[in-house]
Write a protein that holds these residues in place. Structure first.
Motif, mmCIF file in Angstrom:
data_model
loop_
_atom_site.group_PDB
_atom_site.id
_atom_site.type_symbol
_atom_site.label_atom_id
_atom_site.label_comp_id
_atom_site.label_asym_id
_atom_site.label_seq_id
_atom_site.Cartn_x
_atom_site.Cartn_y
_atom_site.Cartn_z
ATOM 1 N N ASN A 8 26.670 -37.344 5.199
ATOM 2 C CA ASN A 8 27.803 -38.705 5.296
ATOM 3 C C ASN A 8 28.135 -39.035 3.807
ATOM 4 O O ASN A 8 29.311 -39.146 3.753
ATOM 5 C CB ASN A 8 27.045 -39.901 6.018
ATOM 6 C CG ASN A 8 27.842 -40.962 6.144
ATOM 7 O OD1 ASN A 8 29.196 -40.914 6.771
ATOM 8 N ND2 ASN A 8 27.312 -42.008 5.756
ATOM 9 N N LYS A 9 27.312 -39.166 3.065
ATOM 10 C CA LYS A 9 27.735 -39.555 1.646
ATOM 11 C C LYS A 9 28.516 -38.531 1.202
ATOM 12 O O LYS A 9 29.616 -39.022 0.330
ATOM 13 C CB LYS A 9 26.542 -39.679 0.946
ATOM 14 C CG LYS A 9 26.059 -40.619 -0.466
ATOM 15 C CD LYS A 9 26.932 -41.954 -0.007
ATOM 16 C CE LYS A 9 25.799 -43.035 -0.595
ATOM 17 N NZ LYS A 9 26.977 -44.336 -0.585
ATOM 18 N N MET A 10 28.280 -37.273 1.270
ATOM 19 C CA MET A 10 29.112 -36.117 0.669
ATOM 20 C C MET A 10 30.538 -36.212 1.210
ATOM 21 O O MET A 10 31.592 -36.064 0.432
ATOM 22 C CB MET A 10 28.753 -34.785 1.043
ATOM 23 C CG MET A 10 29.165 -33.570 0.394
ATOM 24 S SD MET A 10 28.666 -32.097 0.986
ATOM 25 C CE MET A 10 29.037 -32.056 2.545
ATOM 26 N N LEU A 11 30.756 -36.515 2.491
ATOM 27 C CA LEU A 11 32.126 -36.483 3.264
ATOM 28 C C LEU A 11 32.919 -37.471 2.741
ATOM 29 O O LEU A 11 34.238 -37.709 2.921
ATOM 30 C CB LEU A 11 31.762 -36.627 4.938
ATOM 31 C CG LEU A 11 31.131 -34.880 5.371
ATOM 32 C CD1 LEU A 11 30.935 -35.077 6.662
ATOM 33 C CD2 LEU A 11 32.081 -33.725 4.790
ATOM 34 N N ARG A 12 32.198 -38.669 2.545
ATOM 35 C CA ARG A 12 32.928 -40.103 2.223
ATOM 36 C C ARG A 12 33.126 -40.209 0.599
ATOM 37 O O ARG A 12 33.489 -40.946 0.179
ATOM 38 C CB ARG A 12 32.173 -41.220 2.717
ATOM 39 C CG ARG A 12 32.421 -41.427 4.302
ATOM 40 C CD ARG A 12 31.414 -42.383 4.890
ATOM 41 N NE ARG A 12 31.905 -42.817 6.436
ATOM 42 C CZ ARG A 12 32.074 -42.016 7.346
ATOM 43 N NH1 ARG A 12 31.296 -40.512 7.118
ATOM 44 N NH2 ARG A 12 32.372 -42.318 8.450
ATOM 45 N N CYS A 13 32.273 -39.323 -0.132
ATOM 46 C CA CYS A 13 32.565 -39.369 -1.518
ATOM 47 C C CYS A 13 34.073 -39.436 -2.036
ATOM 48 O O CYS A 13 34.896 -38.514 -1.896
ATOM 49 C CB CYS A 13 31.753 -38.391 -2.297
ATOM 50 S SG CYS A 13 31.582 -38.549 -4.183
ATOM 51 N N ARG A 14 34.422 -40.432 -2.766
ATOM 52 C CA ARG A 14 35.755 -40.515 -3.375
ATOM 53 C C ARG A 14 35.961 -39.866 -4.513
ATOM 54 O O ARG A 14 35.840 -40.309 -5.654
ATOM 55 C CB ARG A 14 36.312 -42.003 -3.344
ATOM 56 C CG ARG A 14 36.147 -42.728 -2.045
ATOM 57 C CD ARG A 14 36.598 -44.249 -2.160
ATOM 58 N NE ARG A 14 35.951 -44.578 -3.186
ATOM 59 C CZ ARG A 14 35.583 -46.317 -2.960
ATOM 60 N NH1 ARG A 14 36.185 -47.015 -2.371
ATOM 61 N NH2 ARG A 14 34.861 -46.907 -4.057
ATOM 62 N N MET A 15 36.468 -38.703 -4.497
ATOM 63 C CA MET A 15 36.803 -37.792 -5.532
ATOM 64 C C MET A 15 37.993 -37.555 -5.865
ATOM 65 O O MET A 15 38.660 -36.500 -6.707
ATOM 66 C CB MET A 15 36.103 -36.246 -5.294
ATOM 67 C CG MET A 15 34.300 -36.685 -4.919
ATOM 68 S SD MET A 15 33.446 -35.190 -4.615
ATOM 69 C CE MET A 15 33.803 -34.142 -5.923
ATOM 70 N N TRP A 16 39.062 -38.039 -4.993
ATOM 71 C CA TRP A 16 40.626 -37.869 -5.085
ATOM 72 C C TRP A 16 41.285 -39.071 -5.367
ATOM 73 O O TRP A 16 40.835 -40.109 -5.143
ATOM 74 C CB TRP A 16 41.210 -36.853 -4.002
ATOM 75 C CG TRP A 16 40.667 -35.485 -4.002
ATOM 76 C CD1 TRP A 16 41.154 -34.328 -4.404
ATOM 77 C CD2 TRP A 16 39.315 -35.030 -3.440
ATOM 78 N NE1 TRP A 16 40.625 -33.344 -4.450
ATOM 79 C CE2 TRP A 16 39.587 -33.504 -3.743
ATOM 80 C CE3 TRP A 16 38.506 -35.575 -2.750
ATOM 81 C CZ2 TRP A 16 38.610 -32.623 -3.425
ATOM 82 C CZ3 TRP A 16 37.255 -34.438 -2.413
ATOM 83 C CH2 TRP A 16 37.485 -33.056 -2.663
ATOM 84 N N PRO A 17 42.536 -39.006 -5.733
ATOM 85 C CA PRO A 17 43.282 -40.282 -5.996
ATOM 86 C C PRO A 17 43.925 -40.746 -4.315
ATOM 87 O O PRO A 17 43.565 -39.962 -3.329
ATOM 88 C CB PRO A 17 44.667 -39.575 -6.306
ATOM 89 C CG PRO A 17 44.236 -38.528 -6.940
ATOM 90 C CD PRO A 17 43.245 -37.660 -6.367
ATOM 91 N N ASP A 18 44.021 -42.006 -4.530
ATOM 92 C CA ASP A 18 44.452 -42.766 -3.405
ATOM 93 C C ASP A 18 45.720 -41.828 -2.578
ATOM 94 O O ASP A 18 46.504 -41.392 -3.244
ATOM 95 C CB ASP A 18 44.769 -44.046 -3.553
ATOM 96 C CG ASP A 18 45.265 -44.884 -2.309
ATOM 97 O OD1 ASP A 18 44.262 -45.571 -2.002
ATOM 98 O OD2 ASP A 18 46.357 -45.133 -2.157
ATOM 99 N N LEU A 19 45.859 -41.682 -1.284
ATOM 100 C CA LEU A 19 46.749 -41.117 -0.746
ATOM 101 C C LEU A 19 48.091 -41.863 -0.614
ATOM 102 O O LEU A 19 49.091 -41.025 -0.923
ATOM 103 C CB LEU A 19 46.222 -40.965 0.997
ATOM 104 C CG LEU A 19 45.228 -40.085 0.986
ATOM 105 C CD1 LEU A 19 44.743 -40.099 2.624
ATOM 106 C CD2 LEU A 19 45.214 -38.572 0.629
ATOM 107 N N LYS A 20 48.133 -42.954 -0.819
ATOM 108 C CA LYS A 20 49.450 -43.886 -0.756
ATOM 109 C C LYS A 20 49.703 -44.175 -2.328
ATOM 110 O O LYS A 20 51.028 -44.316 -2.483
ATOM 111 C CB LYS A 20 49.422 -45.044 -0.042
ATOM 112 C CG LYS A 20 49.151 -44.930 1.459
ATOM 113 C CD LYS A 20 49.238 -45.973 2.055
ATOM 114 C CE LYS A 20 49.171 -45.775 3.821
ATOM 115 N NZ LYS A 20 48.080 -46.456 4.366
ATOM 116 N N ASN A 21 48.876 -44.048 -3.115
ATOM 117 C CA ASN A 21 48.955 -44.487 -4.695
ATOM 118 C C ASN A 21 48.385 -43.584 -5.399
ATOM 119 O O ASN A 21 47.208 -43.719 -5.749
ATOM 120 C CB ASN A 21 48.558 -46.008 -4.902
ATOM 121 C CG ASN A 21 48.870 -46.422 -6.318
ATOM 122 O OD1 ASN A 21 49.217 -45.531 -7.157
ATOM 123 N ND2 ASN A 21 48.258 -47.364 -6.728
ATOM 124 N N PRO A 22 49.091 -42.394 -5.762
ATOM 125 C CA PRO A 22 48.394 -41.480 -6.721
ATOM 126 C C PRO A 22 47.960 -41.778 -7.938
ATOM 127 O O PRO A 22 46.989 -41.314 -8.645
ATOM 128 C CB PRO A 22 49.407 -40.424 -6.653
ATOM 129 C CG PRO A 22 50.350 -40.473 -5.714
ATOM 130 C CD PRO A 22 50.166 -41.989 -5.387
#
Length: 121
Positions: A51-65
């Protein structure tokens, strides 16, 4: 226990595993995860880590890069390649020969690894 499940996450544009010259698995953009299962890990640890791995925020925001570290592999519909890596539990406390006693034995680790993969789908 003090060891606990360990995972090293690497953002990738592509990744693959080859064994004896044969391609075993490959992905496009996403996460390469090296998973170290300790001798006392349980299904609860597995579920928490997946669960932690799949939710880890590693990329920019989809609407605000411009907003970094805001979206996950799941948010981006990317892929995950999980590689079992018992060496993440190596200890060099006594001497220079790695001690892997904190790692789960292979048969039990394989069963937990297989169900970890199911949690990641």
């Amino acid at each position: 226990g003090p060891a606990g499940m360990r995972v090293v996450l690497q953002r990738v544009t592509s990744a693959s595993v080859t064994v004896d010259g044969q391609l075993v698995s490959s992905i496009g953009p996403g996460i390469l995860a090296l998973l170290g299962i300790s001798h006392d890990d349980t299904n609860v640890d597995r579920d928490w880590m997946a669960n932690k791995m799949l939710r880890c925020r590693m990329w920019p925001d989809l609407k605000n890069p411009e907003k970094a570290w805001a979206s996950s592999v799941t948010d981006n519909a990317m892929e995950v390649l999980v590689v079992s890596q018992f060496t993440l539990h190596a200890s060099l406390k006594s001497g220079n020969k790695p001690d892997f006693h904190a790692a789960m034995p292979p048969a039990a680790a394989e069963a937990l690894y297989d169900t970890f993969l199911l949690q990641c789908q």
